[in-house]
Structure formats: C-alpha cells, structure tokens
Design a protein around this motif. Structure first.
Motif, PDB file in Angstrom:
ATOM      1  N   LYS A  48      -1.730   7.461  18.356  1.00 32.47           N
ATOM      2  CA  LYS A  48      -1.567   6.035  18.658  1.00 32.47           C
ATOM      3  C   LYS A  48      -1.014   5.834  20.063  1.00 32.47           C
ATOM      4  O   LYS A  48      -1.425   4.912  20.786  1.00 32.47           O
ATOM      5  CB  LYS A  48      -0.623   5.413  17.632  1.00 32.47           C
ATOM      6  CG  LYS A  48      -0.391   3.918  17.793  1.00 32.47           C
ATOM      7  CD  LYS A  48      -1.613   3.128  17.406  1.00 32.47           C
ATOM      8  CE  LYS A  48      -1.346   1.638  17.440  1.00 32.47           C
ATOM      9  NZ  LYS A  48      -2.569   0.851  17.168  1.00 32.47           N
ATOM     10  N   SER A  81       0.814  -1.224   0.000  1.00 33.21           N
ATOM     11  CA  SER A  81       0.000   0.000   0.000  1.00 33.21           C
ATOM     12  C   SER A  81       0.840   1.264   0.000  1.00 33.21           C
ATOM     13  O   SER A  81       0.347   2.347  -0.339  1.00 33.21           O
ATOM     14  CB  SER A  81      -0.931   0.011   1.211  1.00 33.21           C
ATOM     15  OG  SER A  81      -0.177  -0.047   2.423  1.00 33.21           O
ATOM     16  N   GLN A 115       2.914   1.191   7.715  1.00 37.24           N
ATOM     17  CA  GLN A 115       3.058   0.067   8.648  1.00 37.24           C
ATOM     18  C   GLN A 115       2.365   0.313   9.985  1.00 37.24           C
ATOM     19  O   GLN A 115       2.141  -0.639  10.743  1.00 37.24           O
ATOM     20  CB  GLN A 115       4.546  -0.191   8.916  1.00 37.24           C
ATOM     21  CG  GLN A 115       5.327  -0.633   7.699  1.00 37.24           C
ATOM     22  CD  GLN A 115       6.818  -0.633   7.943  1.00 37.24           C
ATOM     23  OE1 GLN A 115       7.346  -1.515   8.626  1.00 37.24           O
ATOM     24  NE2 GLN A 115       7.504   0.372   7.416  1.00 37.24           N
ATOM     25  N   LEU A 116       2.054   1.570  10.286  1.00 32.79           N
ATOM     26  CA  LEU A 116       1.501   1.890  11.597  1.00 32.79           C
ATOM     27  C   LEU A 116       0.213   1.118  11.873  1.00 32.79           C
ATOM     28  O   LEU A 116      -0.042   0.685  13.000  1.00 32.79           O
ATOM     29  CB  LEU A 116       1.268   3.408  11.702  1.00 32.79           C
ATOM     30  CG  LEU A 116       1.007   3.981  13.089  1.00 32.79           C
ATOM     31  CD1 LEU A 116       2.133   3.635  14.064  1.00 32.79           C
ATOM     32  CD2 LEU A 116       0.822   5.500  13.014  1.00 32.79           C
ATOM     33  N   GLN A 117      -0.582   0.905  10.832  1.00 28.63           N
ATOM     34  CA  GLN A 117      -1.841   0.166  11.008  1.00 28.63           C
ATOM     35  C   GLN A 117      -1.604  -1.309  11.321  1.00 28.63           C
ATOM     36  O   GLN A 117      -2.493  -2.003  11.792  1.00 28.63           O
ATOM     37  CB  GLN A 117      -2.688   0.301   9.750  1.00 28.63           C
ATOM     38  CG  GLN A 117      -2.038  -0.292   8.509  1.00 28.63           C
ATOM     39  CD  GLN A 117      -2.866  -0.092   7.261  1.00 28.63           C
ATOM     40  OE1 GLN A 117      -4.049  -0.446   7.224  1.00 28.63           O
ATOM     41  NE2 GLN A 117      -2.266   0.485   6.221  1.00 28.63           N
ATOM     42  N   HIS A 118      -0.383  -1.796  11.055  1.00 29.03           N
ATOM     43  CA  HIS A 118      -0.051  -3.195  11.319  1.00 29.03           C
ATOM     44  C   HIS A 118       0.662  -3.381  12.659  1.00 29.03           C
ATOM     45  O   HIS A 118       1.018  -4.514  13.010  1.00 29.03           O
ATOM     46  CB  HIS A 118       0.846  -3.740  10.201  1.00 29.03           C
ATOM     47  CG  HIS A 118       0.240  -3.668   8.836  1.00 29.03           C
ATOM     48  ND1 HIS A 118      -0.821  -4.465   8.445  1.00 29.03           N
ATOM     49  CD2 HIS A 118       0.531  -2.877   7.775  1.00 29.03           C
ATOM     50  CE1 HIS A 118      -1.156  -4.180   7.199  1.00 29.03           C
ATOM     51  NE2 HIS A 118      -0.345  -3.226   6.762  1.00 29.03           N
ATOM     52  N   ARG A 152       4.152   5.242   7.948  1.00 29.25           N
ATOM     53  CA  ARG A 152       2.702   5.393   8.034  1.00 29.25           C
ATOM     54  C   ARG A 152       1.990   4.159   7.497  1.00 29.25           C
ATOM     55  O   ARG A 152       0.965   3.736   8.047  1.00 29.25           O
ATOM     56  CB  ARG A 152       2.247   6.627   7.259  1.00 29.25           C
ATOM     57  CG  ARG A 152       2.645   7.954   7.884  1.00 29.25           C
ATOM     58  CD  ARG A 152       2.038   9.110   7.110  1.00 29.25           C
ATOM     59  NE  ARG A 152       0.599   9.147   7.232  1.00 29.25           N
ATOM     60  CZ  ARG A 152      -0.225   9.615   6.276  1.00 29.25           C
ATOM     61  NH1 ARG A 152       0.258  10.039   5.117  1.00 29.25           N
ATOM     62  NH2 ARG A 152      -1.525   9.621   6.482  1.00 29.25           N
ATOM     63  N   GLU A 187      -0.459  11.065  13.674  1.00 29.04           N
ATOM     64  CA  GLU A 187      -0.965   9.699  13.820  1.00 29.04           C
ATOM     65  C   GLU A 187      -0.228   8.943  14.916  1.00 29.04           C
ATOM     66  O   GLU A 187      -0.842   8.188  15.677  1.00 29.04           O
ATOM     67  CB  GLU A 187      -0.835   8.970  12.482  1.00 29.04           C
ATOM     68  CG  GLU A 187      -1.763   9.517  11.400  1.00 29.04           C
ATOM     69  CD  GLU A 187      -1.371   9.092   9.989  1.00 29.04           C
ATOM     70  OE1 GLU A 187      -2.032   9.538   9.031  1.00 29.04           O
ATOM     71  OE2 GLU A 187      -0.403   8.315   9.860  1.00 29.04           O
ATOM     72  N   ASP A 232      -0.255  -3.250  15.863  1.00 26.33           N
ATOM     73  CA  ASP A 232      -0.886  -4.086  16.886  1.00 26.33           C
ATOM     74  C   ASP A 232      -0.739  -5.570  16.566  1.00 26.33           C
ATOM     75  O   ASP A 232      -0.451  -6.385  17.450  1.00 26.33           O
ATOM     76  CB  ASP A 232      -2.362  -3.725  17.039  1.00 26.33           C
ATOM     77  CG  ASP A 232      -2.558  -2.339  17.636  1.00 26.33           C
ATOM     78  OD1 ASP A 232      -1.592  -1.785  18.194  1.00 26.33           O
ATOM     79  OD2 ASP A 232      -3.672  -1.788  17.525  1.00 26.33           O
TER      80      ASP A 232
END
Length: 398
Positions: A58, A24, A261-264, A259, A54, A266
């Motif tokens: 977080k 992405s 990778q930040l959603q990954h 950015r 962000e 957790d």
C-alpha cells in the motif's frame, strides 16, 4: 453534556469515539479467540505477516514491520540506525511525549527545534542545529507536514538519516509521495484515534534491507523466526545473535483488525480531508480565528482540527474551551491543559531544556479538536455552529 440538534434533528456526534471496526473482521476475530492463536510466529502465514506485506504494498515500500505501538516503531527505528551512544537526534519542540521518550530509550539525546504558529518546524532553527546532530526525527504533528523538500535536501547533503513520525499522517502525500516513505524510515500508529484503529499497534516501513534486518531481530524475532519475514537470508546472517531483543511484537488479533480496515483507508482519507476543510473554512470566516493552511505540496489526511486564537484574552480562551466542552466538543489548548503531553515543558525526564518562545506562544493559543472521518457534512456543520457560538459568547463576555 448538552445535546444540541439542528432543524434536521442531527445531534452533536461523539468526536472522541474511534473509527469503527468493520463487521468483516469478526469471523476471523472469533476464530482467533476460539483457538487462542494470538502469537505472530505460530504460523508462516500469520495475520501479522500478511498485514506487513499488504501495508508495504500500500505504501510502495520494500519492507514493513508491525510492532506493538508507534512509540515502539520509533524506538526500534533509532536502534536500527546503529547510532553512537549519546547520539543527538533533532526533533520538533511541538510533538507528543512519545517522540523524546523514544530518543531517550534508544540512549540518544533529544535536540529540540523551534516550531511556528503553523505547527511545523522553523527551518532557520532547523538549519542552525543540523550540523550538530546525528539523526533527524521529523514528527508530522497532528498531520501537519513540515517542508520535506528543504529537510531532505539538507539532511541528504549532510548524510544525516531521517526518520518520519507519521503517526498522524497515514495517507498524507507530499508532492505525490506518501509521507513516511520520504525519509530513511517511516513510522505509523494504529492507536484508537488514528485512521486505522486496533486500540494499540504500530508499523514501520523502509526500503533498506539492513535496517529492516536489524529491526526484525530487535523487535522480538529470535532463533529462526526471521524466516516469517520477506527478507534475504544473507542479510539476516549479518545480525543473527548479535543484537538485543526487546519483545515489541504485534499480536495476530490486532493485525486482523487493521487488515479489515486497510481497504477503507483511501475513503477515510478523503472523508477526513473533506470534514477538516469544511469546518476550517467555516472558522476562517471568524476574525479571531487563524487556521494555518496546508502547504501547496501537501495533501493531508486529517482526523483532527487545529486552529489558533491569538487575539482573544486568556479569560475568553478558557471560557470558550469550557463552553465548547459543555456542548460536547472536547477541545484542548495544548499549553493550557494541565500536564498536557504535547507541551515540552512537561517533559520532566529531559534536563536543561531551553525555552522555545515561538513554540510556547503557539501552544498557548492552539486549539485541538478531534474530527473523525466518519462524520457527515451535516454533523460537521453542527460542530462549526457550536464552535462559533461558544467563541462568540466567550468573546462577548470577556
């Protein structure tokens, strides 16, 4: 390197490989490479500014500042504290060379503190040395959290600021609080071997607007560039033109990679903890292996595994490391690896460093293995099998 397979044809994974960049990110990477817009202050909505917002959200922090490395974040944090010239800063004797280096670059004096076989600071030595220091820089080395309740209670009572080096601890919590948000300032790494990978890069967080204003100016914000940060103008007015600039900004390309990778984060934290605990439990069944447990208050986010081999001979230890490396498992023993940057006696830029017998004893028997979050449990089992086989062969021979 020996390629080892299980019955299911699973090969020993490359444990040195970094966490992959999500697909992405590529469209934005290509856009930036196409127009060359890599400078963080070109636009008000730079990817770096968005990353800071962000990441702060977080972590539950008011402010975040992205910089060129975690080393830069530590340095800027110390400068932002406005400590007196030559101020003494307490650090663990077990840490990476970047930590004492940041203290020296900030024109302060590192004061080393003993660490135990569990890789955390020795609280007796900590309390002995605390009255003589101006600040504390706690390095949660390899993700092992020192007792933050005891540390913060003592430092708050003495009005001594605490910086958390959370380079290895992004995603770790202590009694439900995120590591890096407990002290005055927290610093994180985006170096390739961390859970969020941009090759190089770092970020600092704080709730203190005056500290953040000083950090913004010194990291490389000049003229009116501070307006790209979410900080009150009246706070910036107090530091404008009054501080030196060090040019430690993060570029937009690195921010885009982080950015994405930040959603990954957790899921990587959960997978890293699962992998660590799985292999650790396998190793704990071997009498010669000691794997220090986590504290009850601690929920770790490990991307590596450390274990001690205090009961075998030097010859057996060296044979184990050599055999494991032949099997594709790149193990280092901190104190027995030539020029290792985590052995305090190799920090030749420090003068008059005393010996720390507890820390030295641990470093001479502490084995370190990268254990990425991306591994499957089947791969973790194969790694454990090979570690145990290498250890048993070394002990039998020596």
């Amino acid at each position: 390197m020996t390629k080892t397979f299980t019955a299911d044809n699973i090969q020993i994974p490359d444990v040195t490989a970094a966490e992959p960049i999500p697909a992405s990110a590529m469209s934005e990477v290509n856009r930036l490479l196409g127009n060359g817009d890599l400078y963080r202050y070109t636009t008000a909505e730079s990817p770096v500014t968005q990353l800071e917002r962000e990441f702060a959200a977080k972590m539950g922090s008011r402010y975040a500042l992205a910089v060129s490395s975690c080393s830069a974040a530590l340095f800027i944090s110390l400068k932002a504290l406005d400590l007196p010239l030559g101020a003494k800063v307490l650090i663990p004797a077990f840490t990476f060379v970047a930590v004492p280096s940041a203290v020296v670059h900030a024109e302060c004096e590192p004061v080393l503190c003993e660490c135990g076989s569990n890789y955390r600071i020795d609280l007796d030595d900590f309390h002995r040395k605390l009255p003589d220091v101006h600040a504390v820089l706690i390095s949660h080395m390899r993700g092992h959290t020192s007792d933050m309740d005891a540390i913060m209670a003592a430092c708050d009572a003495a009005e001594i600021p605490v910086i958390e080096d959370a380079a290895h601890s992004l995603g770790t919590t202590w009694n439900g609080r995120k590591i890096g948000t407990i002290g005055k300032i927290g610093c994180y790494s985006f170096q390739s071997y961390k859970l969020l990978n941009s090759g190089e890069g770092g970020i600092m967080v704080t709730d203190d607007p005056d500290l953040m204003a000083r950090a913004i100016m010194m990291h490389g914000s000049y003229e009116d560039k501070w307006q790209h940060h979410d900080i009150p103008a009246e706070v910036m007015d107090r530091v404008q033109n009054n501080l030196p600039m060090f040019g430690l900004r993060l570029n937009t390309l690195s921010a885009v990679l982080i950015r994405a990778q930040l959603q990954h984060l957790d899921s990587r934290v959960l997978n890293g903890r699962r992998n660590h605990d799985h292999v650790a439990d396998r190793l704990r069944a071997i009498n010669s292996v000691e794997v220090p447990p986590a504290y009850l208050a601690e929920q770790r986010a490990p991307d590596s595994l450390q274990f001690n081999l205090p009961h075998i001979s030097d010859a057996a230890l060296d044979a184990f490391v050599a055999d494991a490396n032949q099997r594709g498992l790149h193990i280092q023993v901190f104190g027995r690896s030539k020029n290792n940057s985590r052995a305090y006696w190799n920090w030749g830029f420090l003068s008059d460093v005393p010996d720390f017998p507890q820390t030295r004893a641990m470093l001479m028997r502490a084995c370190d293995l990268r254990l990425p979050a991306r591994l499957s449990l089947a791969e973790c089992d194969l790694i454990a099998d090979e570690l145990i086989a290498a250890l048993e062969a070394a002990v039998d021979k020596h």
